[in-house]
Design a protein around this motif. Sequence first.
Motif, short mmCIF file in Angstrom:
data_model
loop_
_atom_site.label_atom_id
_atom_site.label_comp_id
_atom_site.label_asym_id
_atom_site.label_seq_id
_atom_site.Cartn_x
_atom_site.Cartn_y
_atom_site.Cartn_z
N GLY A 14 0.83 -1.21 0.00
CA GLY A 14 0.00 0.00 0.00
C GLY A 14 0.86 1.25 0.00
O GLY A 14 0.55 2.24 0.68
N ALA A 15 1.95 1.20 -0.79
CA ALA A 15 2.91 2.32 -0.78
C ALA A 15 2.56 3.39 -1.80
O ALA A 15 3.29 4.36 -1.94
CB ALA A 15 4.31 1.78 -1.05
N SER A 17 -0.04 5.47 -1.90
CA SER A 17 -0.70 6.69 -1.41
C SER A 17 -0.73 6.69 0.12
O SER A 17 -0.29 5.73 0.76
CB SER A 17 -2.13 6.82 -1.97
N LEU A 19 -0.73 6.60 3.95
CA LEU A 19 0.20 6.24 5.03
C LEU A 19 1.44 5.52 4.49
O LEU A 19 2.56 5.77 4.95
CB LEU A 19 -0.50 5.34 6.05
N GLY A 20 1.24 4.64 3.51
CA GLY A 20 2.36 3.88 2.97
C GLY A 20 3.34 4.78 2.23
O GLY A 20 4.56 4.67 2.39
N ARG A 39 -0.90 -1.78 -6.39
CA ARG A 39 -1.38 -2.10 -7.75
C ARG A 39 -1.10 -0.96 -8.71
O ARG A 39 -0.85 -1.19 -9.88
CB ARG A 39 -2.88 -2.41 -7.71
N ASP A 64 -0.66 -6.97 -5.94
CA ASP A 64 -2.02 -7.01 -5.40
C ASP A 64 -1.95 -7.94 -4.19
O ASP A 64 -1.66 -9.14 -4.34
CB ASP A 64 -2.97 -7.57 -6.47
N THR A 66 -4.04 -9.35 -2.45
CA THR A 66 -4.98 -10.48 -2.37
C THR A 66 -4.44 -11.69 -3.13
O THR A 66 -5.02 -12.77 -3.04
CB THR A 66 -6.37 -10.10 -2.93
N ASN A 91 0.50 -2.79 5.20
CA ASN A 91 -0.24 -1.54 5.34
C ASN A 91 -1.42 -1.42 4.38
O ASN A 91 -2.37 -0.68 4.65
CB ASN A 91 0.74 -0.37 5.14
N ALA A 92 -1.41 -2.16 3.26
CA ALA A 92 -2.50 -2.04 2.28
C ALA A 92 -3.83 -2.32 2.95
O ALA A 92 -3.95 -3.26 3.74
CB ALA A 92 -2.27 -3.02 1.13
N GLY A 93 -4.83 -1.50 2.65
CA GLY A 93 -6.14 -1.72 3.25
C GLY A 93 -7.20 -0.86 2.58
O GLY A 93 -6.88 0.13 1.92
N TYR A 156 -15.61 -3.50 8.50
CA TYR A 156 -14.25 -2.94 8.56
C TYR A 156 -13.65 -3.20 9.93
O TYR A 156 -12.51 -3.64 10.05
CB TYR A 156 -14.31 -1.44 8.26
N PRO A 186 -4.00 3.57 13.77
CA PRO A 186 -4.18 5.02 13.62
C PRO A 186 -5.63 5.44 13.83
O PRO A 186 -6.57 4.66 13.59
CB PRO A 186 -3.80 5.29 12.16
N VAL A 189 -6.67 10.03 9.79
CA VAL A 189 -5.54 10.61 9.07
C VAL A 189 -6.02 10.95 7.65
O VAL A 189 -6.77 10.18 7.04
CB VAL A 189 -4.35 9.63 9.01
N GLU A 192 -6.39 8.96 1.01
CA GLU A 192 -7.41 8.67 -0.02
C GLU A 192 -8.39 7.59 0.43
O GLU A 192 -9.22 7.13 -0.35
CB GLU A 192 -6.72 8.23 -1.32
N LEU A 193 -8.28 7.16 1.68
CA LEU A 193 -9.05 6.01 2.16
C LEU A 193 -10.57 6.16 1.96
O LEU A 193 -11.26 5.19 1.69
CB LEU A 193 -8.74 5.80 3.66
P1 NDP Z 1 -5.13 5.06 1.01
O1 NDP Z 1 -6.40 4.74 0.30
O2 NDP Z 1 -4.50 6.37 0.77
O3 NDP Z 1 -4.05 3.92 0.72
C1 NDP Z 1 -4.41 2.57 0.66
C2 NDP Z 1 -3.26 1.80 0.03
O4 NDP Z 1 -3.62 0.42 -0.01
C3 NDP Z 1 -2.96 2.25 -1.38
O5 NDP Z 1 -1.58 2.33 -1.56
C4 NDP Z 1 -3.53 1.12 -2.23
O6 NDP Z 1 -2.74 0.92 -3.39
C5 NDP Z 1 -3.35 -0.06 -1.29
N1 NDP Z 1 -4.22 -1.17 -1.66
C6 NDP Z 1 -5.57 -1.26 -1.64
N2 NDP Z 1 -5.97 -2.45 -2.11
C7 NDP Z 1 -4.84 -3.12 -2.44
C8 NDP Z 1 -4.59 -4.40 -3.00
N3 NDP Z 1 -5.57 -5.26 -3.31
N4 NDP Z 1 -3.31 -4.76 -3.21
C9 NDP Z 1 -2.29 -3.92 -2.91
N5 NDP Z 1 -2.46 -2.71 -2.39
C10 NDP Z 1 -3.73 -2.32 -2.16
O7 NDP Z 1 -5.46 4.86 2.55
P2 NDP Z 1 -4.53 4.91 3.87
O8 NDP Z 1 -3.16 5.26 3.55
O9 NDP Z 1 -5.26 5.71 4.86
O10 NDP Z 1 -4.63 3.39 4.33
C11 NDP Z 1 -3.51 2.61 4.70
C12 NDP Z 1 -3.90 1.68 5.83
O11 NDP Z 1 -4.19 2.44 7.00
C13 NDP Z 1 -5.13 0.82 5.58
O12 NDP Z 1 -4.90 -0.48 6.07
C14 NDP Z 1 -6.21 1.50 6.40
O13 NDP Z 1 -7.22 0.61 6.78
C15 NDP Z 1 -5.38 1.98 7.58
N6 NDP Z 1 -5.97 3.05 8.38
C16 NDP Z 1 -6.11 4.31 7.86
C17 NDP Z 1 -6.65 5.31 8.64
C18 NDP Z 1 -6.87 6.71 8.13
O14 NDP Z 1 -7.53 7.51 8.82
N7 NDP Z 1 -6.36 7.07 6.96
C19 NDP Z 1 -7.07 5.08 10.02
C20 NDP Z 1 -6.85 3.74 10.48
C21 NDP Z 1 -6.31 2.77 9.67
P3 NDP Z 1 -3.30 0.57 -4.86
O15 NDP Z 1 -4.71 1.04 -4.95
O16 NDP Z 1 -2.35 1.29 -5.77
O17 NDP Z 1 -3.14 -0.92 -4.96
#
Ligand code: NDP
Length: 247
Positions: A14-15, A17, A19-20, A39, A64, A66, A91-93, A156, A186, A189, A192-193
């Motif tokens: 999840g790098a 965007s 947090l990553g 991805r 990916d 998954t 970190n991806a989520g 979630y 966290p 924050v 783009e979540l």
């Molecule tokens: P973003 O949406 O900005 O980033 C999510 C990242 O996860 C992206 O880099 C995306 O990359 C990646 N991702 C999603 N699906 C996949 C997949 N199938 N395979 C690989 N990568 C994937 O959100 P955050 O930075 O906020 O989220 C990061 C983590 O922090 C998550 O686990 C979220 O649940 C957690 N979190 C965030 C909070 C917040 O307030 N922001 C609070 C608490 C927890 P791509 O789409 O390019 O694959």
Amino acid sequence: MENNIKNKVVVITGASSGLGEATAKHLSNLGVTVVLGARRTNRIEKLAKEIQASGGKALAIATDVTQRDQVKNLVDTAVEKFGRVDVLLNNAGIMPLSPIDRLNVDEWDKMIDVNIKGVLNGIAAVLPHMKSQKSGHIINTASVAGHKIFSGSTVYSATKFAVRALSEGLRMEVKPYNIRTTIVSPGAVKTELLEHISESDVQQANKDYVEEVGISPDSFARVIAFAISQPEDMDINEIIFRPTAQE
Ligand code: NDP
């Protein structure tokens, strides 16, 4: 090793965007080699180039989470290229929140696949390497919603409670291999979540809230650096942090 962080090899899922991405930038400024998985390859390739241009070491690998073979490839390539893997940041989520009675069942499945199975795929990919190294650190991103259930966060929250449960089991079971484990939860924050919430009323309410109280992704990056930089005989098991303004 200066401050037990410089020259470490850290794989981040999840790098692309949020947090990553912020963590990759922060850690590379501290002398860490970062291996970036997501991805959206255009995003991670651009980030890797930026880091390299400022003198850091970075590698971008389409992943990916998954797909178990893709996560294995991410970690195996990191080891091939840099000789070891010191830290995996799972970190991806995704967080497509919705009330349970709207029955967005496909989104439930996706959350389970990315937030739980994705973390397990990371653990499966990294453990053989860390076992043979007799060292390593697995950091799993949970959430305040993995401690507390909100109306509308049922699935979630269930995935993030699961991340904490499997992290705690992992912590106990990998002791013989000198592997550290950390859960980071966290609060709000600004990332783009929320863009992937399909229910417009839920999305707007969450956007309003995060706009009001949310803090910068650098907050998370600093927490990760803190956990990694402790001496090897100290394991930061769990950190919860929130914006000061969050209830
Ligand atoms: P973003 O949406 O900005 O980033 C999510 C990242 O996860 C992206 O880099 C995306 O990359 C990646 N991702 C999603 N699906 C996949 C997949 N199938 N395979 C690989 N990568 C994937 O959100 P955050 O930075 O906020 O989220 C990061 C983590 O922090 C998550 O686990 C979220 O649940 C957690 N979190 C965030 C909070 C917040 O307030 N922001 C609070 C608490 C927890 P791509 O789409 O390019 O694959």
